[in-house]
Design a protein around this motif. Structure first.
Motif, mmCIF file in Angstrom:
data_model
loop_
_atom_site.group_PDB
_atom_site.id
_atom_site.type_symbol
_atom_site.label_atom_id
_atom_site.label_comp_id
_atom_site.label_asym_id
_atom_site.label_seq_id
_atom_site.Cartn_x
_atom_site.Cartn_y
_atom_site.Cartn_z
ATOM 1 N N TRP A 98 39.531 42.397 -6.565
ATOM 2 C CA TRP A 98 39.757 42.207 -7.992
ATOM 3 C C TRP A 98 39.076 43.318 -8.781
ATOM 4 C CZ3 TRP A 98 35.970 40.538 -11.734
ATOM 5 C CH2 TRP A 98 34.675 40.420 -11.203
ATOM 6 N N GLY A 99 39.423 43.419 -10.070
ATOM 7 C CA GLY A 99 38.825 44.471 -10.885
ATOM 8 C C GLY A 99 39.567 44.648 -12.182
ATOM 9 N N GLY A 100 39.532 45.881 -12.706
ATOM 10 C CA GLY A 100 40.105 46.135 -14.019
ATOM 11 C C GLY A 100 40.814 47.471 -14.094
ATOM 12 N N VAL A 101 41.592 47.607 -15.163
ATOM 13 C CA VAL A 101 42.311 48.848 -15.463
ATOM 14 C C VAL A 101 42.063 49.180 -16.929
ATOM 15 C CG1 VAL A 101 44.577 49.952 -15.643
ATOM 16 C CG2 VAL A 101 44.085 48.409 -13.721
ATOM 17 N N GLY A 102 41.769 50.451 -17.219
ATOM 18 C CA GLY A 102 41.539 50.871 -18.597
ATOM 19 C C GLY A 102 40.301 50.209 -19.177
ATOM 20 N N ALA A 103 40.439 49.690 -20.398
ATOM 21 C CA ALA A 103 39.298 49.038 -21.047
ATOM 22 C C ALA A 103 38.856 47.793 -20.288
ATOM 23 C CB ALA A 103 39.664 48.667 -22.484
ATOM 24 N N GLY A 104 39.736 47.228 -19.471
ATOM 25 C CA GLY A 104 39.348 46.081 -18.651
ATOM 26 C C GLY A 104 38.157 46.393 -17.766
ATOM 27 N N VAL A 105 38.063 47.638 -17.285
ATOM 28 C CA VAL A 105 36.920 48.050 -16.464
ATOM 29 C C VAL A 105 35.638 47.982 -17.285
ATOM 30 C CG1 VAL A 105 35.941 49.904 -15.064
ATOM 31 C CG2 VAL A 105 38.419 49.575 -15.122
ATOM 32 N N LEU A 106 35.702 48.486 -18.518
ATOM 33 C CA LEU A 106 34.528 48.468 -19.397
ATOM 34 C C LEU A 106 34.063 47.044 -19.654
ATOM 35 C CD1 LEU A 106 32.653 50.156 -21.331
ATOM 36 C CD2 LEU A 106 34.288 49.566 -23.136
ATOM 37 N N TRP A 107 34.999 46.139 -19.940
ATOM 38 C CA TRP A 107 34.630 44.758 -20.248
ATOM 39 C C TRP A 107 33.978 44.081 -19.047
ATOM 40 C CZ3 TRP A 107 40.067 43.306 -22.563
ATOM 41 C CH2 TRP A 107 40.308 44.105 -23.681
ATOM 42 N N LEU A 108 34.516 44.315 -17.865
ATOM 43 C CA LEU A 108 33.935 43.711 -16.660
ATOM 44 C C LEU A 108 32.533 44.251 -16.406
ATOM 45 C CD1 LEU A 108 36.998 43.763 -14.202
ATOM 46 C CD2 LEU A 108 36.159 41.847 -15.562
ATOM 47 N N ALA A 109 32.371 45.572 -16.556
ATOM 48 C CA ALA A 109 31.063 46.174 -16.323
ATOM 49 C C ALA A 109 30.042 45.700 -17.356
ATOM 50 C CB ALA A 109 31.178 47.695 -16.347
ATOM 51 N N ALA A 110 30.447 45.626 -18.624
ATOM 52 C CA ALA A 110 29.544 45.182 -19.676
ATOM 53 C C ALA A 110 29.105 43.728 -19.462
ATOM 54 C CB ALA A 110 30.209 45.337 -21.040
ATOM 55 N N ALA A 111 29.968 42.938 -18.814
ATOM 56 C CA ALA A 111 29.641 41.535 -18.536
ATOM 57 C C ALA A 111 28.795 41.386 -17.276
ATOM 58 C CB ALA A 111 30.921 40.717 -18.402
ATOM 59 N N GLY A 112 28.500 42.506 -16.610
ATOM 60 C CA GLY A 112 27.654 42.460 -15.416
ATOM 61 C C GLY A 112 28.400 42.216 -14.125
ATOM 62 N N ALA A 113 29.742 42.260 -14.180
ATOM 63 C CA ALA A 113 30.537 41.948 -12.994
ATOM 64 C C ALA A 113 30.720 43.137 -12.058
ATOM 65 C CB ALA A 113 31.913 41.418 -13.416
ATOM 66 N N MET A 114 30.253 44.317 -12.459
ATOM 67 C CA MET A 114 30.410 45.514 -11.630
ATOM 68 C C MET A 114 29.056 46.109 -11.242
ATOM 69 S SD MET A 114 33.608 46.028 -11.075
ATOM 70 C CE MET A 114 35.292 46.016 -11.679
ATOM 71 N N ALA A 115 28.044 45.276 -11.127
ATOM 72 C CA ALA A 115 26.698 45.756 -10.815
ATOM 73 C C ALA A 115 26.678 46.487 -9.473
ATOM 74 C CB ALA A 115 25.715 44.587 -10.800
ATOM 75 N N GLY A 116 26.187 47.715 -9.472
ATOM 76 C CA GLY A 116 26.077 48.504 -8.253
ATOM 77 C C GLY A 116 27.391 49.044 -7.734
ATOM 78 N N VAL A 117 28.465 48.936 -8.508
ATOM 79 C CA VAL A 117 29.804 49.323 -8.058
ATOM 80 C C VAL A 117 30.206 50.653 -8.686
ATOM 81 C CG1 VAL A 117 32.248 48.674 -8.077
ATOM 82 C CG2 VAL A 117 30.493 46.923 -7.750
ATOM 83 N N ARG A 118 30.841 51.515 -7.903
ATOM 84 C CA ARG A 118 31.419 52.752 -8.442
ATOM 85 C C ARG A 118 32.668 52.394 -9.237
ATOM 86 N NH1 ARG A 118 30.339 57.758 -6.081
ATOM 87 N NH2 ARG A 118 32.526 58.348 -6.320
ATOM 88 N N ILE A 119 32.717 52.794 -10.502
ATOM 89 C CA ILE A 119 33.855 52.429 -11.351
ATOM 90 C C ILE A 119 34.505 53.661 -11.965
ATOM 91 C CG2 ILE A 119 33.041 50.107 -11.881
ATOM 92 C CD1 ILE A 119 32.024 51.185 -14.574
ATOM 93 N N ALA A 120 35.834 53.654 -12.005
ATOM 94 C CA ALA A 120 36.619 54.684 -12.681
ATOM 95 C C ALA A 120 36.943 54.169 -14.082
ATOM 96 C CB ALA A 120 37.903 54.968 -11.905
ATOM 97 N N LEU A 121 36.390 54.819 -15.075
ATOM 98 C CA LEU A 121 36.487 54.371 -16.459
ATOM 99 C C LEU A 121 37.153 55.459 -17.287
ATOM 100 C CD1 LEU A 121 35.359 52.014 -18.359
ATOM 101 C CD2 LEU A 121 33.468 53.581 -18.836
ATOM 102 N N PRO A 122 37.989 55.112 -18.285
ATOM 103 C CA PRO A 122 38.549 56.153 -19.164
ATOM 104 C C PRO A 122 37.426 56.990 -19.784
ATOM 105 C CG PRO A 122 39.572 54.022 -19.615
ATOM 106 C CD PRO A 122 38.433 53.759 -18.682
ATOM 107 N N TRP A 123 37.568 58.313 -19.737
ATOM 108 C CA TRP A 123 36.495 59.184 -20.213
ATOM 109 C C TRP A 123 36.151 58.902 -21.671
ATOM 110 C CZ3 TRP A 123 37.306 62.201 -24.431
ATOM 111 C CH2 TRP A 123 38.633 62.497 -24.775
ATOM 112 N N SER A 124 37.131 58.462 -22.469
ATOM 113 C CA SER A 124 36.881 58.215 -23.892
ATOM 114 C C SER A 124 35.955 57.031 -24.122
ATOM 115 C CB SER A 124 38.199 57.987 -24.633
ATOM 116 O OG SER A 124 38.882 56.870 -24.097
ATOM 117 N N LEU A 125 35.733 56.206 -23.079
ATOM 118 C CA LEU A 125 34.858 55.043 -23.211
ATOM 119 C C LEU A 125 33.463 55.289 -22.636
ATOM 120 C CD1 LEU A 125 37.342 52.145 -22.296
ATOM 121 C CD2 LEU A 125 36.717 52.997 -24.559
ATOM 122 N N TYR A 126 33.200 56.497 -22.144
ATOM 123 C CA TYR A 126 31.903 56.780 -21.540
ATOM 124 C C TYR A 126 30.756 56.530 -22.515
ATOM 125 C CZ TYR A 126 33.364 58.816 -17.067
ATOM 126 O OH TYR A 126 33.845 59.004 -15.803
ATOM 127 N N ALA A 127 30.990 56.835 -23.789
ATOM 128 C CA ALA A 127 29.916 56.677 -24.768
ATOM 129 C C ALA A 127 29.509 55.218 -24.957
ATOM 130 C CB ALA A 127 30.345 57.267 -26.107
#
Length: 314
Positions: A98-127
């Protein structure tokens, strides 16, 4: 982690894939992901691939049992309410992968669901990653599979990600038929990077990291040492390594090597330089070292890569 790890899922009948659309139906991140899978489902039949698409509120009420579940949203999409995100996570994490695409990746990571995981995130959301950058590892690649976790930067990369899933689960022939239907000539691999300058990704957030990568990109033929780069940008070696690990998910030496090999691959496919010349142009004085490093990253030799350019179209 290689997408070949998904092969056992292909034995499931039916294989259940859930796509949760938290954005607009015509957004490219959604359309690029869902369309190849819809074509695969139509070709294979519902008893082989059962594709389910739901809104976030629908999935909260749904019965789990999916093999793959993905939360999808374009990078411009306003985030879901925190309690809804938590509810969606509880449903999706019951899937094998399971996981996310686009901003979905950011939301999952911000919620703590991607702890210690390598994630591909849209560059515009890096900030927007400062609050969780120590809990997840950013990778500049188009998409990634780390353990049970998928992530994709979205946009046009959703098409590459979806077609890679199709091949991993149902084989190259099914993928080739869908590529033909969608007029897709080439599927980019998960190891390819988002084609945006690092300065644009980070802006003023990490200027020394941007400067270090710029030094690498402009010194491919005669590579600098990690110590040289650290000195030139005014950091210690340890500080530089920490920045690369935190924001790029790699050590400077590994990132530099991959830059050189990506450039070599481009030259093999787009120019007529000999393999020896390509190796020298990318900082490899030894042909055997070039071939070994190239094979370790891409899974084939420079000669085999060149043959792809020379092979007639199927």
């Amino acid at each position: 982690m290689s997408f070949e790890a998904l092969a056992p899922l292909a034995q499931q009948r039916p294989l259940r894939i859930l796509l949760v659309n938290a954005g607009e139906a015509d957004a490219i991140s959604w359309a690029g992901l869902v369309q190849p899978l819809r074509l695969a489902a139509a070709a294979l039949g519902r008893d082989v691939l059962h594709l389910e698409t739901m809104s976030p509120t629908q999935v909260v009420l749904a019965q789990p049992g999916w093999h793959i579940a993905l939360l999808v949203a374009d990078e411009q999409q306003a985030p879901l309410a925190p309690e809804l995100i938590r509810a969606v996570i509880e449903r999706c994490r019951s899937a094998d992968y399971w996981g996310g695409v686009g901003a979905g990746v950011l939301w999952l990571a911000a919620a703590g669901a991607m702890a210690g995981v390598r994630i591909a995130l849209p560059w515009s959301l890096y900030a927007e990653t400062e609050s969780f950058s120590e809990r997840a590892v950013l990778t500049p690649n188009l998409f990634a599979l780390d353990g049970r976790h998928f992530s994709c930067c979205g946009g046009a990369a959703s098409i590459d990600f979806s077609l890679t899933l199709v091949e991993a689960l149902f084989g190259a022939t099914v993928q080739a038929n869908i590529k033909e239907s969608l007029c897709v000539e080439r599927v980019r691999g998960h190891d390819e990077r988002q084609r945006v300058a690092l300065q644009a990704r980070f802006g003023a957030l990490q200027p020394r990291l941007s400067e270090a990568v710029t030094l690498m990109e402009t010194n491919l033929e005669e590579p600098l040492s990690t110590d040289d780069i650290a000195n030139l940008v005014g950091l210690s070696r340890r500080q530089l390594e920490r920045l690369f690990k935190q924001y790029l998910g790699s050590l400077p030496s590994r990132y530099y090597l991959e830059l050189r090999l990506q450039r070599a691959r481009q030259l093999l496919l787009e120019t007529n330089h000999s393999i020896v010349q390509v190796g020298l142009m990318c900082g490899f004085s030894s042909g055997s070292h070039f071939s070994t490093a190239f094979g370790a990253l891409f899974g084939n030799t420079p000669r085999e890569e060149r043959q792809r350019k020379l092979a007639p179209p199927a």
